[in-house]
Design an enzyme around this catalytic site. Sequence first.
Site, PDB file in Angstrom:
ATOM      1  N   ILE A 154     -12.039  -1.108  -7.247  1.00 22.03           N
ATOM      2  CA  ILE A 154     -11.947  -0.755  -5.819  1.00 22.03           C
ATOM      3  C   ILE A 154     -12.704   0.542  -5.525  1.00 22.03           C
ATOM      4  O   ILE A 154     -13.527   0.598  -4.605  1.00 22.03           O
ATOM      5  CB  ILE A 154     -10.467  -0.631  -5.393  1.00 22.03           C
ATOM      6  CG1 ILE A 154      -9.763  -1.969  -5.593  1.00 22.03           C
ATOM      7  CG2 ILE A 154     -10.363  -0.163  -3.938  1.00 22.03           C
ATOM      8  CD1 ILE A 154      -8.260  -1.946  -5.389  1.00 22.03           C
ATOM      9  N   VAL A 233      -5.790   6.178  -0.928  1.00 25.27           N
ATOM     10  CA  VAL A 233      -5.507   4.741  -0.813  1.00 25.27           C
ATOM     11  C   VAL A 233      -5.053   4.154  -2.156  1.00 25.27           C
ATOM     12  O   VAL A 233      -4.955   2.941  -2.293  1.00 25.27           O
ATOM     13  CB  VAL A 233      -6.734   3.953  -0.289  1.00 25.27           C
ATOM     14  CG1 VAL A 233      -7.014   4.268   1.164  1.00 25.27           C
ATOM     15  CG2 VAL A 233      -7.968   4.192  -1.154  1.00 25.27           C
ATOM     16  N   GLY A 234      -4.825   5.037  -3.149  1.00 26.24           N
ATOM     17  CA  GLY A 234      -4.431   4.548  -4.481  1.00 26.24           C
ATOM     18  C   GLY A 234      -2.920   4.476  -4.599  1.00 26.24           C
ATOM     19  O   GLY A 234      -2.294   3.487  -4.190  1.00 26.24           O
ATOM     20  N   ARG A 235      -2.337   5.547  -5.120  1.00 27.51           N
ATOM     21  CA  ARG A 235      -0.889   5.638  -5.237  1.00 27.51           C
ATOM     22  C   ARG A 235      -0.449   7.066  -4.891  1.00 27.51           C
ATOM     23  O   ARG A 235      -1.093   8.040  -5.308  1.00 27.51           O
ATOM     24  CB  ARG A 235      -0.445   5.306  -6.664  1.00 27.51           C
ATOM     25  CG  ARG A 235      -0.439   3.814  -6.972  1.00 27.51           C
ATOM     26  CD  ARG A 235       0.594   3.077  -6.136  1.00 27.51           C
ATOM     27  NE  ARG A 235       0.675   1.647  -6.434  1.00 27.51           N
ATOM     28  CZ  ARG A 235       0.082   0.676  -5.728  1.00 27.51           C
ATOM     29  NH1 ARG A 235      -0.654   0.985  -4.674  1.00 27.51           N
ATOM     30  NH2 ARG A 235       0.256  -0.589  -6.047  1.00 27.51           N
ATOM     31  N   ASP A 259      -2.328   6.596   2.966  1.00 31.01           N
ATOM     32  CA  ASP A 259      -1.803   5.240   3.124  1.00 31.01           C
ATOM     33  C   ASP A 259      -0.684   4.985   2.123  1.00 31.01           C
ATOM     34  O   ASP A 259       0.047   4.014   2.232  1.00 31.01           O
ATOM     35  CB  ASP A 259      -2.928   4.213   2.921  1.00 31.01           C
ATOM     36  CG  ASP A 259      -2.487   2.799   3.305  1.00 31.01           C
ATOM     37  OD1 ASP A 259      -1.847   2.654   4.363  1.00 31.01           O
ATOM     38  OD2 ASP A 259      -2.788   1.852   2.556  1.00 31.01           O
ATOM     39  N   GLU A 264       8.167   5.258  -0.705  1.00 30.98           N
ATOM     40  CA  GLU A 264       7.881   4.402   0.460  1.00 30.98           C
ATOM     41  C   GLU A 264       9.107   3.542   0.743  1.00 30.98           C
ATOM     42  O   GLU A 264       9.673   2.978  -0.205  1.00 30.98           O
ATOM     43  CB  GLU A 264       6.659   3.510   0.179  1.00 30.98           C
ATOM     44  CG  GLU A 264       5.399   4.312  -0.054  1.00 30.98           C
ATOM     45  CD  GLU A 264       4.167   3.455  -0.377  1.00 30.98           C
ATOM     46  OE1 GLU A 264       4.231   2.227  -0.218  1.00 30.98           O
ATOM     47  OE2 GLU A 264       3.144   4.038  -0.789  1.00 30.98           O
ATOM     48  N   HIS A 283       1.014   2.048   4.158  1.00 33.30           N
ATOM     49  CA  HIS A 283       0.542   1.226   3.023  1.00 33.30           C
ATOM     50  C   HIS A 283      -0.025  -0.121   3.517  1.00 33.30           C
ATOM     51  O   HIS A 283       0.497  -1.189   3.179  1.00 33.30           O
ATOM     52  CB  HIS A 283       1.681   0.997   2.018  1.00 33.30           C
ATOM     53  CG  HIS A 283       1.180   0.668   0.641  1.00 33.30           C
ATOM     54  ND1 HIS A 283       1.790   1.106  -0.510  1.00 33.30           N
ATOM     55  CD2 HIS A 283       0.109  -0.063   0.232  1.00 33.30           C
ATOM     56  CE1 HIS A 283       1.136   0.651  -1.563  1.00 33.30           C
ATOM     57  NE2 HIS A 283       0.098  -0.061  -1.139  1.00 33.30           N
ATOM     58  N   GLY A 286      -4.885  -2.136   1.852  1.00 35.88           N
ATOM     59  CA  GLY A 286      -5.364  -3.234   0.984  1.00 35.88           C
ATOM     60  C   GLY A 286      -4.388  -4.395   1.007  1.00 35.88           C
ATOM     61  O   GLY A 286      -3.727  -4.674   0.008  1.00 35.88           O
TER      62      GLY A 286
HETATM   63  C1  GLV Z   1      -1.451  -2.509  -3.160  1.00 31.44           C
HETATM   64  O1  GLV Z   1      -1.100  -1.371  -3.079  1.00 31.44           O
HETATM   65  C2  GLV Z   1      -1.698  -3.178  -4.393  1.00 31.44           C
HETATM   66  O2  GLV Z   1      -1.304  -2.669  -5.451  1.00 31.44           O
HETATM   67  O3  GLV Z   1      -2.314  -4.233  -4.347  1.00 31.44           O
END
Ligand code: GLV
Length: 320
Positions: A154, A233-235, A259, A264, A283, A286
């Site tokens: 990604i 956008v990862g973790r 995100d 969460e 979140h 993706g």
């Molecule tokens: C979303 O965060 C995933 O892990 O696909």
Amino acid sequence: MSVAFPEILVFCPEPEQAERYRELILARHPGAPVVSASSAQQAEPYIDRAEILLGWKVPAALLRRATRLRWMQKTGAGVEDLVLGNALPEHVRLTRCDGVLLAPRMIEYVLGAIYARTQKFHLAWTQQGERVWQPYMVDRAEGSVLGVAGLGDIGGAIARRAVANGFKVIGWRRSPQAEPDLDRVFVGLEQLKAFVALCDYLVLVLPLTNATRDMFDADILSAAKQGCFLINVGRGGVIVEPALVNALRSGALGGAMLDVYAEEPVPTDHAFWTLPNLYMTPHVSGPIVPDDVASFFLDNLDLYRNGLPLLREVDRASGY
Ligand code: GLV
């Protein structure tokens, strides 16, 4: 002698998604032994029969009872819920989704965050709410330094699109690997500060592992270029959130768009909600699209049934 088709259990908390996966598997393999479930209760009669599990958010108590399970295909890219804490027994093979399935939308999220900021849409919409006509100067993003931390399937796709969009793109990764499209790649923890110090936009696309947890702490964030805009956008667990709050309050960082979060949903009393230079999304960058994931799973199923190596098999030691 024909080998029996392996029993497949689909588990998704969202019933329509679970059913859609089942339909798509049956469309390719009519009559295959596949059932879908959206709760532990529904999965109960099948969990100790399934050889293959397709899904996510599977209750750990259910996984512990999956005595015949040999392979789990996670319907998502991140697998920390299964790997950290060993929710999935070690002998069960684990595959994750290919980032190719998620990257197109995540690229648009990242670029959208950047351009919304340079175009100052938040200002326009505030003015509109107040019926104010007050022109302002917009900024340009082209030519800025965009750094991507985490150059997996990604992160690499985001970096390449950013190059095409005219950014000067640099990257950071844990271990060396050639990245011909990028201006420069920094490697290892010892180069993280030098990387961060150059970024106008710092995009985090890292999995959560024992090595990445809390990686962006006060020390690393203090190295950020003045005004840097951080996008995660990862973790969420890769950032020490109180340190990020301080960096945003002090102006050490110009702003952030998140995100993903350590917890969460984000608790309602979290300081994040109060920061004017922080933009939050729940979140969504993706999303998992069952039709895309099912087709990936079905390709992997062919490989599994033929005893061939699986696509995107997770290495438990590295955690992704
Ligand atoms: C979303 O965060 C995933 O892990 O696909």
